[in-house]
Design a protein around this motif. Structure first.
Motif, mmCIF file in Angstrom:
data_model
loop_
_atom_site.group_PDB
_atom_site.id
_atom_site.type_symbol
_atom_site.label_atom_id
_atom_site.label_comp_id
_atom_site.label_asym_id
_atom_site.label_seq_id
_atom_site.Cartn_x
_atom_site.Cartn_y
_atom_site.Cartn_z
ATOM 1 N N ALA A 1 -5.900 9.384 0.301
ATOM 2 C CA ALA A 1 -5.719 8.788 -1.027
ATOM 3 C C ALA A 1 -6.798 7.738 -1.291
ATOM 4 O O ALA A 1 -7.369 7.668 -2.390
ATOM 5 C CB ALA A 1 -4.328 8.166 -1.132
ATOM 6 N N GLY B 1 2.145 4.989 -2.867
ATOM 7 C CA GLY B 1 1.914 6.314 -2.291
ATOM 8 C C GLY B 1 0.595 6.461 -1.549
ATOM 9 O O GLY B 1 0.195 7.573 -1.209
ATOM 10 N N VAL B 2 -0.064 5.325 -1.287
ATOM 11 C CA VAL B 2 -1.371 5.382 -0.606
ATOM 12 C C VAL B 2 -1.159 5.223 0.901
ATOM 13 O O VAL B 2 -1.511 4.218 1.500
ATOM 14 C CB VAL B 2 -2.324 4.303 -1.166
ATOM 15 C CG1 VAL B 2 -3.715 4.423 -0.546
ATOM 16 C CG2 VAL B 2 -2.426 4.438 -2.676
ATOM 17 N N GLN B 3 -0.541 6.221 1.507
ATOM 18 C CA GLN B 3 -0.197 6.091 2.926
ATOM 19 C C GLN B 3 -1.390 6.256 3.848
ATOM 20 O O GLN B 3 -1.471 5.636 4.876
ATOM 21 C CB GLN B 3 0.866 7.110 3.317
ATOM 22 C CG GLN B 3 2.263 6.556 3.200
ATOM 23 C CD GLN B 3 2.875 6.920 1.891
ATOM 24 O OE1 GLN B 3 2.239 7.553 1.065
ATOM 25 N NE2 GLN B 3 4.118 6.525 1.692
ATOM 26 N N GLN C 1 0.818 -1.217 0.000
ATOM 27 C CA GLN C 1 0.000 0.000 0.000
ATOM 28 C C GLN C 1 0.851 1.266 0.000
ATOM 29 O O GLN C 1 0.539 2.224 -0.704
ATOM 30 C CB GLN C 1 -0.953 0.002 1.207
ATOM 31 C CG GLN C 1 -1.949 1.147 1.158
ATOM 32 C CD GLN C 1 -3.061 1.015 2.172
ATOM 33 O OE1 GLN C 1 -3.604 -0.068 2.372
ATOM 34 N NE2 GLN C 1 -3.392 2.106 2.833
ATOM 35 N N PRO D 1 4.084 1.681 -1.138
ATOM 36 C CA PRO D 1 4.902 1.956 -2.329
ATOM 37 C C PRO D 1 4.200 2.773 -3.420
ATOM 38 O O PRO D 1 4.805 3.696 -3.959
ATOM 39 C CB PRO D 1 5.300 0.562 -2.815
ATOM 40 C CG PRO D 1 5.333 -0.256 -1.569
ATOM 41 C CD PRO D 1 4.155 0.254 -0.760
#
Lengths: 138, 390
Positions: B143, B137-139, B133, B135
Motif C-alpha cells: 500500500a 488499511g495500510v498494513q 497506519q 486503521p
C-alpha cells in the motif's frame, strides 16, 4: 459493548505515546493533531518529542480537516482488517495546516480519486463510541 | 580526496537456496550458510573472531538472537554486531565489520543473514501502527508503494512497460540462478506483466517480492589476513554510505526524493568512480519502482527519466548496465530480512567470476544497495549503498 465492524479492529488509544486528545477529538467529530509550540508546526503521526526540535513542548490543536490529496492508491487484495472494505481507497492527504495524514476516501468510487483533489475530513464510525478520521472529496 | 581504502576485503560468500515454507529456522539456515562459507574459503571456524548477525523476522522476539547464534554456531567472537536495518544489514554489516577490524576489535568477521518468515512470521512492529497506519488499511509495504508510485506517476509519469522490463529482465536472470526459488524459474512476458493482478494501484503482483526463507554469509577481513589464510579470491568494498529517516524532520518533503540521492554522491566520492564507471548494478529490489528510482538517484539518468532510461538500456547480464544478474529478490525470492545479502552475494559472485551462465564480462566493479523498513506515508527508512571493486 460496542460492536466491531466485521474484521476491522478498534484501535486501542495511547499504546505508543499519549494520544487521548486525538481519540477524544475524533469522538466529538473534531480532527485534533499534535503541534510543536516552539516552531508552530503540526506533526503526524504523534511523537514523544517535536521532530523539529526534540523538545516535549507539544500540545494538541484542532485542524480544519481540509486538505488536498498528495498521493492515492486502491488496495485490492485481502489482508488483516480489510474484510468487506475492498477495493479500498487510501490517500495521503496534505492538510492545509501543513501536515500529511493517511486516510480512506469515503464518498467516491475508488477509481475516480485523483491527486490534487480537495478533501475534507469525514468520520468512519468503527463502533458506537469510536470514530476514525477519513476524507470526502469536495 | 583521500586515497581510496583497499585494506579490507570480502574474501568469500555463501548462499543457501531460496525456498518457500521450508519448515526450517533461521538458526538452521544460518548454520548451512556458515558451513558453505567455510567450505568455499577453506578456513577453519576457529579463525573467526567477529560476527555480524541480521535481525530476522522469524526470530525477532528474541532480543539475544545474535548471542544465541554464536552458541548455535560454536563461535566465540570478540566483536558482535546485531543489525536491525533490515535489507541494509548485510552491506551495513560489512561496513561495520570493516570499521571494527580497523579498530582492532577483531580480524576475521562473518556477516551472516538468515531468516525464515515464510515458515514463521513473528514480527510485530507495534509503535504507532495500530492507531495510525493499520486503521486506514495500510498494513504492509504494497500500500505504501502504491502511494509512492502514484506520486511518482503524478510528478514524472511511469511507463508500465519500463517496470515490466525490469521484472522480465530479472526473471530471465533468475533462470540461470541455481539458488532461485524453483517456482519463479519460468520466463515471463510483457503480456504476463500487464495481466498480473493489481495489488495497490498502480502496483502489480509482478512488481513485488515474495517472502521466502534463506540465508547468506560473507567473510570480511584484511587483504593481508585473507592471503595468510590461503584465500586468493577477494573483492574490495571501496565505498559505503547509509542514511536512515532521510528528511525525517521535514514532513512536507517530496516522498519521491529518497535517501539514495544523499548517499550516492558519497559512495562515488569515496570510490573515485562515477555512474558511467559502474559495471553492474545489484540494487535492493523489493519493488520494481525502487529499482527505477535508484537509476535516477545514482545518476544513471536524470530525475524523472527512469522509465525512458530503463527502456533504452540493455539491463541483461550481457548488456551495458547488467541489473540484478541473479534475478534479484523479485525473481529469486526474498529471504526475509536476509534480503540485502542476496543482492550483495550476487555482486561478489560476479566479481569472483563465478556467475556461470549469467556471468557479466569484465566484472571490474559493482554497485549494491539496501533498503530497510517502510515508514508512515513516505518511501523507506534506511538507504544503503556499497561499491565493490575487483
Amino acid at each position: 459493548m460496542a460492536e466491531e465492524k466485521a474484521g476491522r479492529p478498534i484501535p486501542k488509544p495511547s499504546v505508543y505515546v499519549d494520544t487521548k486528545p486525538f481519540w477524544d477529538g475524533a469522538k466529538a467529530g473534531r480532527l485534533v493533531l499534535q503541534y510543536c509550540k516552539d516552531t508552530g508546526q503540526f506533526q503526524h503521526y504523534p511523537r514523544p518529542v517535536s521532530i523539529f526540535t526534540g523538545s516535549r513542548n507539544l500540545e494538541w490543536r484542532e485542524v480544519s480537516g481540509k486538505g488536498t490529496i498528495y498521493a492515492c492508491t486502491v488496495i485490492r487484495v485481502p489482508g488483516p482488517g480489510l474484510d468487506g472494505r475492498l477495493p479500498l481507497s487510501v490517500a495521503t492527504v496534505q492538510l492545509d495546516e501543513g501536515v500529511r495524514i493517511l486516510g480512506n476516501i469515503l464518498n467516491k468510487d475508488a477509481d475516480t480519486v485523483k491527486i490534487g483533489q480537495r478533501v475534507e475530513v469525514a468520520w468512519d464510525r468503527l463502533s458506537d463510541d469510536v470514530q476514525y478520521p477519513a476524507f470526502n472529496v469536495v | 580526496m583521500t586515497a581510496k581504502k583497499r585494506d579490507i576485503v570480502i574474501a568469500g560468500y555463501s548462499e543457501t537456496a531460496i525456498d518457500f515454507k521450508t519448515g526450517r529456522s533461521a538458526f538452521d539456515l544460518g548454520g548451512e550458510a556458515l558451513a558453505k562459507l567455510l567450505a568455499a574459503t577453506g578456513i577453519s571456524k576457529d579463525a573467526i573472531d567477529g560476527l555480524s548477525v541480521t535481525t530476522p523476522l522469524s526470530e525477532c522476539p528474541n532480543p539475544f538472537f545474535a548471542v544465541y547464534m554464536t552458541e548455535a554456531l560454536g563461535l566465540t567472537p570478540t566483536w558482535l554486531n546485531y543489525g536491525g536495518t533490515g535489507g541494509c544489514s548485510a552491506t551495513g554489516g560489512v561496513a561495520r565489520a570493516a570499521s571494527a577490524i580497523r579498530d582492532g576489535h577483531c580480524e576475521v568477521v562473518v556477516v551472516l543473514s538468515a531468516d525464515a518468515p515464510s515458515t514463521a512470521w513473528r514480527a510485530n512492529y507495534g509503535a504507532y501502527r495500530s492507531e495510525f497506519q493499520d486503521p486506514p488499511g495500510v498494513q504492509g509495504p504494497p500500500a505504501t508503494f502504491g502511494l509512492l508510485m502514484s506520486r511518482y506517476n503524478h510528478q514524472f509519469g511511469i511507463k508500465s512497460e519500463a517496470l515490466g522490463k525490469i521484472a522480465i529482465t530479472q526473471r530471465e536472470h533468475a533462470l540461470h540462478n541455481e539458488n532461485a526459488y524453483a517456482k519463479f524459474k519460468t520466463p515471463i512476458t510483457m503480456a504476463d506483466y500487464e495481466k498480473s493482478r493489481v495489488i495497490a494501484d498502480p502496483l502489480r503482483l509482478l512488481d513485488c517480492v515474495m517472502f521466502c526463507d534463506g540465508a547468506n554469509a560473507f567473510l570480511v577481513t584484511t587483504e593481508e589476513k585473507a592471503r595468510s589464510l590461503g584465500i586468493t579470491k577477494m573483492v574490495f568494498p571501496t565505498a559505503y554510505a547509509e542514511v536512515t529517516n532521510f528528511n525525517g524532520n521535514q514532513p512536507l518533503s517530496e516522498i519521491t526524493e529518497t535517501g539514495f540521492s544523499a548517499i550516492a554522491p558519497k559512495v562515488f566520492k569515496q570510490s573515485g568512480l562515477t555512474a558511467k564507471d559502474i559495471r553492474m548494478f545489484q540494487p535492493y529490489d523489493d519493488f520494481t519502482i525502487a529499482v527505477m528510482m535508484k537509476f535516477e538517484d545514482f545518476g544513471f539518468c536524470k530525475r524523472g527519466q527512469g522509465s525512458d532510461f530503463t527502456l533504452d538500456t540493455d539491463l541483461s547480464y550481457k548488456g551495458t548496465l547488467p541489473l540484478n544478474t541473479g534475478g534479484g529478490q523479485i525473481s529469486a525470492g526474498q529471504p526475509g530480512l536476509a534480503s540485502g545479502g542476496l543482492n550483495l552475494a550476487e555482486a561478489v559472485r560476479q566479481l569472483f567470476g563465478e556467475g556461470g551462465g549469467r556471468q557479466v564480462p569484465n566484472p571490474k566493479n559493482a554497485l549494491v544497495t539496501g533498503i530497510g523498513v517502510i515508514p508512515y506515508a513516505r518511501n523507506w527508512g534506511t538507504s544503503a549503498a556499497m561499491i565493490l571493486e575487483a
